[in-house]
Design a protein around this motif. Structure first.
Motif, mmCIF file in Angstrom:
data_model
loop_
_atom_site.group_PDB
_atom_site.id
_atom_site.type_symbol
_atom_site.label_atom_id
_atom_site.label_comp_id
_atom_site.label_asym_id
_atom_site.label_seq_id
_atom_site.Cartn_x
_atom_site.Cartn_y
_atom_site.Cartn_z
ATOM 1 N N LEU A 744 0.861 -1.181 0.000
ATOM 2 C CA LEU A 744 0.000 0.000 0.000
ATOM 3 C C LEU A 744 0.898 1.231 0.000
ATOM 4 C CD1 LEU A 744 -2.882 -0.716 2.560
ATOM 5 C CD2 LEU A 744 -3.144 -0.185 0.132
ATOM 6 N N THR A 745 0.627 2.160 -0.924
ATOM 7 C CA THR A 745 1.431 3.380 -1.027
ATOM 8 C C THR A 745 0.519 4.596 -0.987
ATOM 9 O OG1 THR A 745 3.081 2.243 -2.388
ATOM 10 C CG2 THR A 745 3.119 4.644 -2.384
ATOM 11 N N LEU A 746 0.825 5.528 -0.116
ATOM 12 C CA LEU A 746 0.112 6.805 -0.036
ATOM 13 C C LEU A 746 1.106 7.901 -0.386
ATOM 14 C CD1 LEU A 746 -2.422 8.463 0.723
ATOM 15 C CD2 LEU A 746 -1.521 8.546 3.068
ATOM 16 N N SER A 747 0.784 8.695 -1.407
ATOM 17 C CA SER A 747 1.714 9.741 -1.853
ATOM 18 C C SER A 747 0.990 11.062 -2.027
ATOM 19 C CB SER A 747 2.388 9.338 -3.170
ATOM 20 O OG SER A 747 1.436 9.200 -4.202
ATOM 21 N N GLY A 748 1.710 12.118 -1.708
ATOM 22 C CA GLY A 748 1.228 13.468 -1.961
ATOM 23 C C GLY A 748 2.199 14.160 -2.899
ATOM 24 N N ARG A 749 1.718 14.608 -4.049
ATOM 25 C CA ARG A 749 2.587 15.171 -5.083
ATOM 26 C C ARG A 749 2.306 16.662 -5.211
ATOM 27 N NH1 ARG A 749 5.751 13.436 -9.249
ATOM 28 N NH2 ARG A 749 5.684 14.612 -11.197
ATOM 29 N N ASP A 750 3.370 17.454 -5.233
ATOM 30 C CA ASP A 750 3.276 18.917 -5.310
ATOM 31 C C ASP A 750 2.280 19.424 -4.263
ATOM 32 O OD1 ASP A 750 3.656 21.511 -6.079
ATOM 33 O OD2 ASP A 750 2.407 21.387 -7.875
#
Length: 809
Positions: A744-750
């Motif tokens: 499971l991957t949670l990412s916030g971009r810019d």
């Protein structure tokens, strides 16, 4: 230019002198070999190799294997034995190594190393690939190692690659230049035939295994792309049995996707398939303030605000098979179908002002656009190897069909008129591509090889563009916005390369010839631009290996950038009739001479690649802002300017600061000078600027990893003004679940939504200040991936990515 040439000449003389001295005083003989993991057949990098004297067991020499598992030890004649060590593996001993006087070298061949069973009972040990692998002629970016890539498009992933930048509109540049060639598995692909910008934004990143950045390609590669080549390697696993991965994505703004990558291998056949479907919807837009002057007096003054929403549904299915007829002959066939639909809605608001900045008129322009695209690609390739090591022959045939249709409805109202202005536009594009290429590599002994090949690429594009306007209840075609472009591009090429190793030196020279037959015809207005030219593209490189951890390379290549066919169209869209993007059918290609010197050093816990480069380009294509035919309007018009000189210094650094803390960073400092005139106006510019990115990855536990990265692009001057700075912050965390089979991957971009194109134009008769986002880059994405009979660390091997010197050109 003269100083740089003198520097290269002096360096070459110095290195050649050192070689002569070493040959006259050093009688050591190289003992060589390569270390391979027994179970997987993959190389083991950074393993320890120690050579002991057979007589007294004293250590004589030691070394670390390089990324390909290879090592070289220089020792005097004598009797020795070797011990090889790698964490998690049983020590390997090689007795009775005899080094005799007069031998050219002692080759131990491939040495198999088995995992230590006692260690594996406690912990699973795997040779994990690093996020970035540095080689002198390329950088390999392993996509799965960057946590922020989950659920992103190919354009988003490219923007994370060192030396590469993707602006808010999706335009790709390499070291500040947009003259870059993008390939899929080393070849042109239907995934990109609709235009790099749109295709990369639609391509799901889940199917990408790795990305290669080649900044100074040899004659082996097609000459297109003055700044270099970006090669996207797709996933394709070849392990026996059934294996693969499944993925799901959900994100904000709306981002939903499903994908799989599967393989089934049995005996002589390997079947593979990739599938993906996604839906994305994101806001975008911007503002601009424009002022027009005549003899220093303000004549027109207005602002433009654009609010837009872009939604797209896209999907692809690829299926193929490898037929391994025997150990020396393999045939691969594949079929790809891709389809997509976009629904884009925009509201453009014009506010006209007087000299005292009072609003005199308000105009609203509502735009509803749909875009449908379909693509079919079929390819077949053949590879033959021989008993002689590294000798091989490859051949590939590829056929691509592409169809793209854009339809738009415009409705415009303003305060000065109660009548609604209704307009329609259509832009249809049909494209056909045929590719044939063949390559042959022939080693001469252990130190030399020759390589040659031929390539034929035939391309035909038919593009229709038309704008209609409602006039008393009947739609009539607008003059000047109705034509059909027939574009044919036939490229025939052949190349020859020779390479030789002598001691610590290795040299390669090559020559490529390309015959270009290009025609751009406007069928309705009966205009035609024919270009038929033969060009030679030499390349050369000289490398010196101080040790297995320190290497220096100097290289040169000549390349070109042909104008993309859309830049030849006299028009492209009608969304903003006050600021129209147009093409120039008379554009000619750019030609570039590129020089580069790189120093690569592997450290105990990392690596550093330092590069200095220089590019001289003639016939530079620059998009200029020009006054339109109607007062208060502008045209974006591409022209060939005179010349451009670009100087740069780049650092790529990777290091494990502490156990569980990895740092990757890249910095690029460069100066760019452009000289040229158009319509008796000077468009010269001189800019110093830099860009950089730093990425920190933390292993919190065996199951949890966290990553944070920051990038910054400094401001720079342009031929008409200035591009302002931008920056962005990304964070991500990945958690392994289901006994390591799922992640499971949670990412916030810019996170701060700061990747915005901001620019200023300052001309005697025109000034503009603007900021714009093609789409909002701030995203929060959750992805889930499940691996079927596949370890997490070992990704699938990309098609065409098995050999460092790719067989594609």
């Amino acid at each position: 230019m003269l100083h740089f040439t003198r520097l290269l000449l002096a360096l070459s003389i110095l290195l050649f002198g050192n070689l002569l001295f070493a040959q006259s005083t050093d009688l050591n003989i190289p003992v060589q070999g390569s270390l391979i993991e027994q179970s997987s057949g993959e190389p083991l990098p950074f393993a320890t190799v120690i050579l002991f004297s057979q007589q007294d067991s004293n250590m004589v020499s030691n070394d670390l294997t390089d990324l390909d598992g290879k090592f070289t030890l220089l020792v005097p004649p004598g009797d020795y034995y070797a011990v090889l060590q790698f964490i998690g593996f049983s020590d390997k001993s090689i007795p009775n190594i005899v080094v005799a006087t007069g031998q050219e070298n002692v080759n131990l061949g491939e040495i198999l190393m088995a995992s230590d069973a006692t260690v594996l009972e406690e912990v699973e040990v795997t040779a994990e690939r690093s996020q970035m692998e540095f080689k002198l002629d390329r950088r390999v970016f392993n996509v799965s190692k960057d946590l922020t890539n989950g659920g992103n498009s190919a354009a988003d992933i490219l923007d994370n690659v060192p030396s590469v930048s993707v602006d808010p509109e999706g335009n790709v540049s390499l070291r500040g230049s947009q003259g870059v060639r993008i390939l899929i598995n080393g070849k042109p692909s239907g995934m990109l035939s609709a235009g790099d910008t749109k295709a990369l934004l639609r391509m799901q990143g889940d199917i990408i295994e790795s990305i290669e950045v080649i900044t100074n390609p040899s004659a082996r590669y097609e000459a297109e792309g003055e700044a270099g080549i970006i090669n996207i390697i797709l996933k394709k696993n070849q392990e026996k049995g059934v294996n693969g991965s499944f993925g799901a994505t959900v994100g904000y703004p709306q981002n939903y996707g499903l994908s799989y990558s599967l393989n089934y291998r049995k005996k002589d056949f390997n079947f593979f398939s990739n599938f993906g479907v996604d839906y994305r919807k994101s806001p975008g837009g911007g503002e601009a303030t424009q002022r027009f002057f005549e003899n220093g007096n303000l004549t027109e003054f207005y602002s433009t605000t654009t609010d837009r929403t872009r939604a797209s549904t896209s999907g692809y299915l690829q299926m193929g098979t490898d037929w391994i007829m025997n150990p020396q002959n393999t045939i691969t066939g594949s079929l790809l179908y891709r389809a997509g639909r976009g629904d884009n809605n925009s509201m453009v608001t014009y506010r006209d002002f007087d000299g005292n900045e009072n609003i005199t008129n308000l105009t609203l322009r509502d735009i509803a656009e749909t875009e449908d695209s379909h693509n079919l690609e079929a390819s077949i390739s053949y590879k033959k190897t021989f008993e002689q090591k590294d000798r091989e022959w490859t051949m590939v045939l590829k056929y691509i069909l592409d169809d793209d249709t854009e339809l738009a409805d415009y409705e415009q109202v303003d305060n000065d008129s109660p009548i609604r202005l209704l307009q329609l536009s259509s832009n249809t594009e049909d494209e056909r591509n045929f590719l044939f290429q063949t390559d042959y590599v022939y080693p001469i002994g252990d130190k030399s090889k020759v390589e040659g090949g031929m390539r034929m690429a035939l391309r035909t594009v038919n593009n229709n563009f038309q704008v209609q306007q409602n006039d008393n209840g009947t739609f009539e075609v607008l003059p000047g916005f109705d034509d059909e472009l027939l574009y044919t591009e036939d490229i025939y090429a052949a190349y020859l390369i020779g390479a030789h190793e002598f001691g610590a030196f290795s040299a390669q020279v090559g020559l490529r010839a390309e015959l270009s037959d290009i025609t751009a015809s406007l069928l309705k207005s009966e205009q035609s631009n024919d270009q038929d030219y033969l060009n030679l593209f030499p390349s050369a490189s000289l490398a010196y290996k101080f040790s297995t951890t320190k290497q220096l390379q100097v290289s040169y290549s000549r390349r070109l950038s042909r104008p993309y066919f859309r830049r030849l169209l006299p028009f492209s869209n009608f969304n903003n009739p006050r600021n129209i993007n147009t093409g120039n059918p008379n554009l000619r290609p750019e030609f570039t001479d590129a020089f580069e010197m790189g120093y690569l050093q592997y450290l105990k816990n990392g690596s550093l690649l330092s590069s200095v480069y220089y590019r001289h380009t003639t016939g530079v294509i620059e998009r200029l802002i020009l006054a339109g035919e109607e007062e208060g309007t502008t045209l974006v018009f591409p022209v060939n300017l005179s010349a451009r000189d670009a100087y740069g210094l780049e650092f790529n650094f990777s290091y494990q600061i502490l156990k569980g803390w990895d740092l990757n960073t890249d910095l690029n400092f460069y100066r760019e000078q452009v000289n040229g005139q158009f319509q008796e106006r000077d468009y010269s510019s001189d800019t110093y600027t830099w860009r950089g990115r730093i990425n920190n990855k933390f292993k919190v536990s065996d199951l949890l990893q966290v990553q944070a990265s920051f990038r910054y692009n400094a401001p720079q001057n342009t031929t008409q003004g200035r591009r302002l700075s931008s920056y962005a912050l990304d964070i991500a965390a990945a958690l392994d679940i289901l006994n390591g089979k799922g992640t499971l991957t949670l990412s916030g971009r810019d996170l701060f939504n700061t990747r915005i194109r901001r620019s200023e134009i300052n001309l005697p008769d025109y000034q503009e200040e603007s900021f714009f986002q093609w789409r909002q880059t701030r995203q929060v994405i959750m992805t889930f991936s499940y691996r079927l009979n596949q370890s997490k660390q070992r990704g699938g091997r990309g098609e065409g990515g098995g050999r460092e010197d790719s067989d594609d050109f």
